[in-house]
Design a protein around this motif. Structure first.
Motif: not given
Length: 198
Positions: A193-198
């Motif tokens: 989720q963090n990679k997708a948001a970043g």
């Protein structure tokens, strides 16, 4: 060492603004924290109307904790709980305190945030039920239920479970998990989720 404090006149002469300290900005809001304990078998939906109403009427300032220790139970009630969790404006936190089997595992995964205590278990398996009526009606109901449950599992369990694991469950496999494995998968989901948001 000599400290020098500039006066307003000196600031005007040099053109340098002197740091005067931090300014505090404060906002008051009332945060409600509400807890429910889903312990034992999940019963018929009429016993959970207070939970449904709380989820539906909550605001985005509310925290609702669902503490789980259940072997599963009534699928329709569990589905209604999940749908109300997803429709709620509150931040819903599911807390695994011992075990969450069957429908309990699906409810656990539906939380906005999932907390896992030590020495806990999840169990995923396919539905069970009894069909009645003429043969052709039973076949039609079985096909409709199978297609619907596959969609439900994919929407509810992925990416916590892999596509292959979902298919294995749909063909009759049971999938057990302990606290360490559950935490590992939750951490993996957060990284994704963090990679997708970043």
């Amino acid at each position: 060492m000599t400290q020098h404090l500039s006066s307003p006149d000196e600031e005007a002469e040099t053109g340098v603004e002197i740091f005067q300290g931090l300014t505090r900005y404060e906002r008051h809001s009332e945060v409600r924290q509400i807890s429910y304990y889903l312990s034992g078998a999940i019963q018929q939906s009429q016993y959970y109307t207070d939970l449904f109403y709380t989820l539906r009427s909550a605001s985005d300032n509310d925290l609702i904790y669902l503490h789980l220790n259940t072997s599963g139970g009534d699928f329709d009630t569990g589905l209604q709980i999940i749908n109300n969790m997803r429709a709620s404006e509150a931040h819903v936190i599911t807390v695994l305190e011992a075990r969450a089997y069957s429908m309990g595992a699906f409810i656990f995964l539906a939380g906005d945030e999932c907390v896992v205590h030590d020495n806990c278990q999840l169990l995923f398996h396919i539905y069970s039920g009894v069909f009645a009526g003429k043969g052709n009606e039973q076949q039609a109901e079985g096909l409709a239920l199978s297609t619907w449950f596959e969609k439900f599992m994919s929407r509810t369990c992925q990416p916590f479970l892999t596509g292959k694991e979902v298919k294995n469950i749909l063909t009759g496999a049971d999938l057990w998990m302990d606290s360490d494995e559950i935490r590992h998968r939750i951490a993996r989901m957060r990284r994704g989720q963090n990679k997708a948001a970043g």
